[in-house]
Scaffold this motif. Structure first.
Motif, PDB file in Angstrom:
ATOM      1  N   ASN A 126      -5.674 -12.460  20.004  1.00  0.00           N
ATOM      2  CA  ASN A 126      -4.889 -11.869  18.932  1.00  0.00           C
ATOM      3  C   ASN A 126      -4.192 -12.973  18.160  1.00  0.00           C
ATOM      4  OD1 ASN A 126      -4.823  -8.732  19.144  1.00  0.00           O
ATOM      5  ND2 ASN A 126      -4.630  -9.450  21.252  1.00  0.00           N
ATOM      6  N   ILE A 127      -4.116 -12.802  16.836  1.00  0.00           N
ATOM      7  CA  ILE A 127      -3.483 -13.781  15.971  1.00  0.00           C
ATOM      8  C   ILE A 127      -2.184 -13.177  15.469  1.00  0.00           C
ATOM      9  CG2 ILE A 127      -3.770 -15.206  13.907  1.00  0.00           C
ATOM     10  CD1 ILE A 127      -6.842 -14.381  14.198  1.00  0.00           C
ATOM     11  N   GLN A 128      -1.092 -13.882  15.675  1.00  0.00           N
ATOM     12  CA  GLN A 128       0.218 -13.400  15.245  1.00  0.00           C
ATOM     13  C   GLN A 128       0.796 -14.362  14.221  1.00  0.00           C
ATOM     14  OE1 GLN A 128       1.840 -10.503  16.799  1.00  0.00           O
ATOM     15  NE2 GLN A 128       3.119 -10.625  14.949  1.00  0.00           N
ATOM     16  N   LEU A 129       1.058 -13.859  13.009  1.00  0.00           N
ATOM     17  CA  LEU A 129       1.734 -14.633  11.977  1.00  0.00           C
ATOM     18  C   LEU A 129       2.843 -13.754  11.411  1.00  0.00           C
ATOM     19  CD1 LEU A 129      -1.058 -16.414   9.888  1.00  0.00           C
ATOM     20  CD2 LEU A 129       0.640 -17.501  11.325  1.00  0.00           C
ATOM     21  N   GLY A 130       4.076 -14.098  11.713  1.00  0.00           N
ATOM     22  CA  GLY A 130       5.171 -13.252  11.266  1.00  0.00           C
ATOM     23  C   GLY A 130       5.015 -11.845  11.805  1.00  0.00           C
ATOM     24  N   ASN A 131       5.056 -10.853  10.912  1.00  0.00           N
ATOM     25  CA  ASN A 131       4.890  -9.466  11.357  1.00  0.00           C
ATOM     26  C   ASN A 131       3.446  -8.977  11.254  1.00  0.00           C
ATOM     27  OD1 ASN A 131       4.641  -9.266   8.588  1.00  0.00           O
ATOM     28  ND2 ASN A 131       6.075  -7.548   8.350  1.00  0.00           N
ATOM     29  N   VAL A 132       2.522  -9.929  11.111  1.00  0.00           N
ATOM     30  CA  VAL A 132       1.099  -9.589  11.008  1.00  0.00           C
ATOM     31  C   VAL A 132       0.390  -9.932  12.317  1.00  0.00           C
ATOM     32  CG1 VAL A 132      -1.062 -10.018   9.780  1.00  0.00           C
ATOM     33  CG2 VAL A 132       1.103 -10.025   8.529  1.00  0.00           C
ATOM     34  N   ASN A 133      -0.365  -8.969  12.836  1.00  0.00           N
ATOM     35  CA  ASN A 133      -1.139  -9.171  14.056  1.00  0.00           C
ATOM     36  C   ASN A 133      -2.584  -8.812  13.771  1.00  0.00           C
ATOM     37  OD1 ASN A 133      -2.367  -8.102  16.773  1.00  0.00           O
ATOM     38  ND2 ASN A 133      -0.642  -9.399  17.350  1.00  0.00           N
ATOM     39  N   ILE A 134      -3.500  -9.700  14.146  1.00  0.00           N
ATOM     40  CA  ILE A 134      -4.921  -9.488  13.880  1.00  0.00           C
ATOM     41  C   ILE A 134      -5.699  -9.602  15.180  1.00  0.00           C
ATOM     42  CG2 ILE A 134      -6.957 -10.331  12.636  1.00  0.00           C
ATOM     43  CD1 ILE A 134      -5.039 -11.522  10.568  1.00  0.00           C
ATOM     44  N   ASN A 135      -6.612  -8.659  15.390  1.00  0.00           N
ATOM     45  CA  ASN A 135      -7.536  -8.705  16.518  1.00  0.00           C
ATOM     46  C   ASN A 135      -8.918  -9.073  15.971  1.00  0.00           C
ATOM     47  OD1 ASN A 135      -9.471  -8.070  18.528  1.00  0.00           O
ATOM     48  ND2 ASN A 135      -8.017  -6.705  19.517  1.00  0.00           N
ATOM     49  N   PRO A 136      -9.363 -10.327  16.155  1.00  0.00           N
ATOM     50  CA  PRO A 136     -10.642 -10.748  15.579  1.00  0.00           C
ATOM     51  C   PRO A 136     -11.844  -9.980  16.118  1.00  0.00           C
ATOM     52  CG  PRO A 136      -9.327 -12.649  16.236  1.00  0.00           C
ATOM     53  CD  PRO A 136      -8.672 -11.445  16.831  1.00  0.00           C
ATOM     54  N   ALA A 144       3.615  -5.017  11.070  1.00  0.00           N
ATOM     55  CA  ALA A 144       4.705  -4.322  11.763  1.00  0.00           C
ATOM     56  C   ALA A 144       4.175  -3.101  12.513  1.00  0.00           C
ATOM     57  CB  ALA A 144       5.795  -3.927  10.773  1.00  0.00           C
ATOM     58  N   GLU A 145       3.048  -3.317  13.225  1.00  0.00           N
ATOM     59  CA  GLU A 145       2.415  -2.309  14.083  1.00  0.00           C
ATOM     60  C   GLU A 145       1.724  -1.185  13.306  1.00  0.00           C
ATOM     61  OE1 GLU A 145       5.071  -0.924  17.090  1.00  0.00           O
ATOM     62  OE2 GLU A 145       5.471  -2.940  17.869  1.00  0.00           O
ATOM     63  N   GLU A 146       1.687  -1.276  11.977  1.00  0.00           N
ATOM     64  CA  GLU A 146       0.944  -0.283  11.187  1.00  0.00           C
ATOM     65  C   GLU A 146      -0.442  -0.823  10.864  1.00  0.00           C
ATOM     66  OE1 GLU A 146       1.069   2.038   6.869  1.00  0.00           O
ATOM     67  OE2 GLU A 146       2.819   0.902   7.563  1.00  0.00           O
ATOM     68  N   ASP A 147      -1.471  -0.044  11.171  1.00  0.00           N
ATOM     69  CA  ASP A 147      -2.856  -0.442  10.945  1.00  0.00           C
ATOM     70  C   ASP A 147      -3.146  -0.492   9.442  1.00  0.00           C
ATOM     71  OD1 ASP A 147      -5.514  -1.022  11.155  1.00  0.00           O
ATOM     72  OD2 ASP A 147      -6.046   0.716  12.366  1.00  0.00           O
ATOM     73  N   GLU A 204       1.603  -6.564   0.843  1.00  0.00           N
ATOM     74  CA  GLU A 204       2.972  -6.546   0.301  1.00  0.00           C
ATOM     75  C   GLU A 204       4.044  -6.367   1.378  1.00  0.00           C
ATOM     76  OE1 GLU A 204       3.063  -3.691  -2.819  1.00  0.00           O
ATOM     77  OE2 GLU A 204       2.154  -5.033  -4.299  1.00  0.00           O
ATOM     78  N   PRO A 205       3.833  -5.522   2.408  1.00  0.00           N
ATOM     79  CA  PRO A 205       4.877  -5.397   3.438  1.00  0.00           C
ATOM     80  C   PRO A 205       4.890  -6.558   4.437  1.00  0.00           C
ATOM     81  CG  PRO A 205       3.418  -3.450   3.357  1.00  0.00           C
ATOM     82  CD  PRO A 205       2.754  -4.554   2.630  1.00  0.00           C
ATOM     83  N   ALA A 206       3.940  -7.474   4.314  1.00  0.00           N
ATOM     84  CA  ALA A 206       3.768  -8.518   5.326  1.00  0.00           C
ATOM     85  C   ALA A 206       4.665  -9.715   5.045  1.00  0.00           C
ATOM     86  CB  ALA A 206       2.312  -8.965   5.380  1.00  0.00           C
ATOM     87  N   SER A 207       4.874 -10.509   6.095  1.00  0.00           N
ATOM     88  CA  SER A 207       5.639 -11.745   5.963  1.00  0.00           C
ATOM     89  C   SER A 207       4.732 -12.931   5.646  1.00  0.00           C
ATOM     90  CB  SER A 207       6.425 -12.021   7.247  1.00  0.00           C
ATOM     91  OG  SER A 207       5.546 -12.065   8.355  1.00  0.00           O
ATOM     92  N   ILE A 208       3.496 -12.643   5.243  1.00  0.00           N
ATOM     93  CA  ILE A 208       2.591 -13.678   4.748  1.00  0.00           C
ATOM     94  C   ILE A 208       2.122 -13.275   3.357  1.00  0.00           C
ATOM     95  CG2 ILE A 208       1.793 -14.321   7.056  1.00  0.00           C
ATOM     96  CD1 ILE A 208      -0.794 -12.817   6.514  1.00  0.00           C
TER      97      ILE A 208
END
Length: 223
Positions: A126-136, A144-147, A204-208
């Motif tokens: 899993n990749i975590q950048l700020g409030n963004v999480n990605i499962n490659p 923020a946990e919203e898909d 837009e809601p992301a920290s990236i």
């Protein structure tokens, strides 16, 4: 993610291509040593699946050429010649893995995923950048946990920028990575702008955020 299959047996090539395209990878192929050299000289890949026994040359020499060109592609040797000497030589020349034929396509998928994680995401599932999480592996993106629903090109743009987050990515490099060698037929990079615009809106809601560097390309910024 962009993958090059170097394989001269048509049925094997077709099976590998269909398997990886089902995982939404961008797949290109070369059936000869000469064609493979042309591909690696002109384009960059995330992973190369390399058959050793090619009709016009030894695939292990392609590893030497990758090293000579200072390329950083992940390489999995896929060969029916399962000799210890070939395994050792291939790994010593820089291959990441060795998959002897015959093999199950599920194993091929797992090996490719493992190489991509090591090469692009420091081995993380899993990749975590700020409030963004990605499962490659599932290609899911959460803010923020919203898909967040991204299409294939938006996802590939985002992960390519993340894999190169310390660098400025040129428009040409981004286009080639996401659209493959079909980019040669394009008159301009205008088609990138709409994908970037849509991606920015979804982030837009992301920290990236994706920052444009006028006339050059794009860079990922983390707030």
């Amino acid at each position: 993610m962009k993958i090059l299959i170097i394989e001269d047996e048509p049925q094997m090539l077709d099976n590998m291509r269909r398997t990886l395209e089902q995982e939404q990878y961008l797949v290109e192929s070369a059936a000869t040593y000469t064609e493979a050299l042309d591909k690696i000289g002109a384009y960059a890949y995330d992973c190369i699946l390399l058959d050793v026994m090619l009709p016009d040359g030894n695939g292990l020499k392609i590893l030497k050429e990758l090293k000579a060109q200072q390329k950083e592609e992940g390489v999995i040797i896929v060969s029916a010649n399962d000799s210890l000497d070939d395994r050792i030589e291939g790994l010593n020349l820089g291959a990441d893995d060795y998959l002897p034929k015959p093999f199950h396509m599920a194993e091929l998928r797992a090996r490719v995923q493992a190489v991509l994680r090591r090469r692009n995401f420091e081995g993380n599932r899993n990749i975590q950048l700020g409030n963004v999480n990605i499962n490659p592996e599932t290609r899911q993106v959460f803010i923020a946990e919203e898909d967040i629903n991204l299409n294939r090109k938006e996802y590939d743009i985002l992960t390519y920028l993340i894999a190169n987050k310390t660098r400025l990515v040129t428009k040409a490099a981004l286009a080639e990575h996401v659209w493959g060698d079909h980019i040669d037929q394009a008159d301009s990079f205008d088609f990138i702008y709409s994908q970037i615009k849509n991606l920015r809106k979804k982030l837009e809601p992301a920290s990236i955020n994706v920052q444009a560097v006028y006339g050059v390309g794009y860079k990922l910024e983390v707030d």
